[in-house]
Scaffold this motif. Structure first.
Motif, PDB file in Angstrom:
ATOM      1  N   ALA A 159       0.836  -1.204   0.000  1.00 38.29           N
ATOM      2  CA  ALA A 159       0.000   0.000   0.000  1.00 38.29           C
ATOM      3  C   ALA A 159       0.873   1.257   0.000  1.00 38.29           C
ATOM      4  N   GLU A 160       1.987   1.205   0.722  1.00 33.78           N
ATOM      5  CA  GLU A 160       2.910   2.345   0.737  1.00 33.78           C
ATOM      6  C   GLU A 160       3.500   2.590  -0.654  1.00 33.78           C
ATOM      7  N   GLY A 204       3.040   6.164  -5.699  1.00 30.35           N
ATOM      8  CA  GLY A 204       2.829   6.254  -7.141  1.00 30.35           C
ATOM      9  C   GLY A 204       3.580   5.225  -7.956  1.00 30.35           C
ATOM     10  N   ARG A 205       4.026   4.129  -7.321  1.00 32.44           N
ATOM     11  CA  ARG A 205       4.735   3.092  -8.052  1.00 32.44           C
ATOM     12  C   ARG A 205       3.790   2.380  -9.019  1.00 32.44           C
ATOM     13  N   ALA A 206       4.332   1.986 -10.152  1.00 33.41           N
ATOM     14  CA  ALA A 206       3.526   1.296 -11.169  1.00 33.41           C
ATOM     15  C   ALA A 206       3.077  -0.076 -10.657  1.00 33.41           C
TER      16      ALA A 206
END
Length: 295
Positions: free
Chosen positions: A58-59, A64-66
């Motif tokens: 979730a972090e 904004g990680r793909a």
């Protein structure tokens, strides 16, 4: 926890023979995970539970990680915990029955034949660097090898007399790939006119050298291909894999056998290669829609 990561990476390198780039990817993912655990007050991997894994993913999502990056991190954690459980270093695997995020399969971006030609015509072969760059770009498009495989090539891996190269892909699997006449000529010219001028140490075995006379890095090649894409006024996003994707697509568009393309690309599973057949079909639809009077 850091020692356990080191032990795991050593296992992947020695027993499974994974490539250096893959090992670095696992290590990077796990270091990020351990950092998250420490911030959460967890100091023992036996204390970790499913909620910790979900919290970490979730972090990554909040940052904004793909989806592909999040999925890869979960795969790294699964492999790590499986290793720990196998060696009785933990009692419970918190990744068990945890679903991977759904990844939308996106077709790779490829260049048209005209765009490839513009890119390959970019280097000034009258210069030392241009001769090297021309040889690299031609070799990449002629063989479809990965950029990591390109920069890992040694002099002994290229047989100009027989017209083939030998490379080691994922899992250190060796494969032999034929070279076309243009690639053979440009590599020969590079060896004859450019490499010796870049060389600093006669014991250096690397095929492609940087201006320090050392093995060219992936980052170095990345800068090179971006420069020529810009000078060729190619507006598409270029990645180190672009010529590999273009190689496979152009072969299939011209009737190449799927199994042969799979072997040249070094794909373990043919379903990975089949994405290029979907790509050629989508391009055929585009051509049809533009050209047929009743489309």
């Amino acid at each position: 926890m850091d020692r356990l990561i080191e032990r795991f990476i050593h296992y992947l390198a020695v027993e499974r023979g994974l490539a250096l780039n893959t090992l670095e990817s696992y290590q990077r993912d796990l270091i990020g995970y351990v950092s998250f655990l420490e911030r959460s007050g967890v100091t023992d991997l036996n204390q970790t539970r499913r909620a910790n894994i979900i919290g970490f993913l979730a972090e990554l999502q909040r940052k904004g990680r793909a989806t592909t990056t999040i999925s890869r991190n979960l795969a790294s954690l699964r492999a790590f915990y499986s290793f720990l459980l196998r060696d009785s270093l933990i009692d419970v695997d918190p990744t068990a029955n945890l679903e991977s995020p759904k990844i939308e399969k996106r077709l790779p971006k490829v260049l048209s034949v005209k765009e490839v030609e513009s890119l390959l015509e970019g280097p000034d072969t009258g210069t030392v660097a241009g001769g090297r760059d021309k040889a690299m770009l031609e070799l990449l498009y002629a063989t479809g090898i990965r950029v990591s495989e390109l920069v890992s090539l040694n002099l002994s891996d290229v047989n100009l007399n027989m017209g083939f190269l030998k490379c080691f892909g994922k899992g250190s699997k060796e494969r032999i790939i034929p070279l076309g006449s243009v690639a053979l000529t440009t590599v020969s010219d590079y060896l004859l006119n450019s490499r010796g001028k870049l060389l600093r140490d006669q014991a250096e075995e690397s095929l492609f050298l940087n201006h320090h006379g050392q093995r060219l890095s992936r980052q170095g090649f990345w800068k090179i291909i971006k420069k020529y894409a810009q000078s060729a006024q190619i507006e598409k996003e270029i990645t180190p894999h672009t010529l590999r994707h273009s190689f496979a697509t152009h072969l299939l568009e011209n009737g190449a056998d799927l199994r042969a393309v799979q072997e040249m690309l070094g794909h373990a599973d043919i379903s990975t290669t089949q994405i290029y057949t979907h790509l050629t079909k989508s391009r055929l639809k585009e051509v049809y829609a533009k050209a047929h009077p009743r489309a």
